[in-house]
Scaffold this motif. Structure first.
Motif, mmCIF file in Angstrom:
data_model
loop_
_atom_site.group_PDB
_atom_site.id
_atom_site.type_symbol
_atom_site.label_atom_id
_atom_site.label_comp_id
_atom_site.label_asym_id
_atom_site.label_seq_id
_atom_site.Cartn_x
_atom_site.Cartn_y
_atom_site.Cartn_z
ATOM 1 N N SER A 133 0.833 -1.216 0.000
ATOM 2 C CA SER A 133 0.000 0.000 0.000
ATOM 3 C C SER A 133 0.863 1.259 0.000
ATOM 4 O O SER A 133 0.599 2.202 -0.756
ATOM 5 N N ARG A 136 2.319 1.732 -3.391
ATOM 6 C CA ARG A 136 1.339 2.301 -4.329
ATOM 7 C C ARG A 136 1.176 3.805 -4.103
ATOM 8 O O ARG A 136 1.068 4.573 -5.053
ATOM 9 N N ARG A 139 4.234 5.468 -5.631
ATOM 10 C CA ARG A 139 4.179 5.472 -7.102
ATOM 11 C C ARG A 139 3.125 6.451 -7.602
ATOM 12 O O ARG A 139 3.356 7.197 -8.552
ATOM 13 N N ALA A 140 1.956 6.463 -6.940
ATOM 14 C CA ALA A 140 0.891 7.387 -7.352
ATOM 15 C C ALA A 140 1.324 8.840 -7.138
ATOM 16 O O ALA A 140 1.075 9.698 -7.993
ATOM 17 N N GLU A 181 -0.703 -2.965 -11.742
ATOM 18 C CA GLU A 181 -0.762 -3.364 -10.336
ATOM 19 C C GLU A 181 -1.621 -2.420 -9.521
ATOM 20 O O GLU A 181 -2.424 -2.846 -8.678
ATOM 21 N N GLU A 182 -1.490 -1.117 -9.789
ATOM 22 C CA GLU A 182 -2.308 -0.155 -9.041
ATOM 23 C C GLU A 182 -3.781 -0.319 -9.349
ATOM 24 O O GLU A 182 -4.629 -0.199 -8.489
ATOM 25 N N CYS A 183 -4.093 -0.620 -10.619
ATOM 26 C CA CYS A 183 -5.506 -0.807 -10.993
ATOM 27 C C CYS A 183 -6.094 -2.040 -10.336
ATOM 28 O O CYS A 183 -7.299 -2.111 -10.082
#
Length: 184
Positions: A133, A136, A139-140, A181-183
């Motif tokens: 988490s 993510r 990265r976001a 992966e995030e999706c």
């Protein structure tokens, strides 16, 4: 000048010289451009000309003018011109650029707080699910930073000197994998 449009106004222009018809905008620049078309016999496309206010309280007006030689059998018989007022468009472009610049700048502070917090969490002990988490989030936030940079660059290109590009080959498999992966 009196706001009348249509055929009656056009008839009033017949037989008048360009200098009688045009508003008194940067007359020296217009004469120079006109002479350049006459001498070089090549068009001058979309020259920007500004006109000072005609009455107090009126804002400066902006025009775009294109000059082109008029020829018959390779003989120059005149110079044509297309004049368009772009005051409103330029004003809207400036306002848009200002808004984009402010938005880009104002988004950076909260994004830095999110990124710093996620980095702090990532530096401590985390179970596998929490680590994914936090990864993510980082990265976001990196992608958001890229979007903000692109917004700021766009603003610079539209209203300033532009940006320097350094094109290079890029491998897309890693970023695409991260997006997938995030999706999930």
């Amino acid at each position: 000048e009196d706001g009348e449009v249509g055929p009656r106004r056009q008839l009033g222009l017949l037989g008048r010289t360009l200098w009688e018809v045009l508003p008194p905008v940067a007359r020296d620049d217009l004469i120079r451009d006109f002479q350049q078309v006459v001498d070089g016999r090549v068009p001058l496309v979309e020259r920007t000309v500004t006109a000072p206010p005609r009455v107090p309280g009126e804002r400066q007006r902006t025009f775009v003018i294109t000059w082109y030689p008029v020829r018959v059998a390779d003989r120059l018989i005149g110079v044509g011109s297309l004049l368009q007022e772009v005051t409103e468009q330029r004003s809207a472009e400036q306002a848009r650029g200002h808004v984009l610049g402010v938005v880009g700048h104002d988004l950076r502070s909260p994004l830095m707080a999110i990124t710093a917090s996620a980095e702090l969490l990532a530096s401590g002990p985390l179970d596998e699910r929490a680590a994914r988490s936090v990864g993510r989030i980082l990265r976001a936030s990196g992608r958001m930073d890229g979007i903000i940079r692109a917004l700021v660059d766009y603003t610079a290109v539209q209203g300033g000197p532009g940006i320097v590009l350094h094109p290079r080959r890029t491998e897309l498999s890693s970023p695409l994998r991260a997006v997938a992966e995030e999706c999930e």
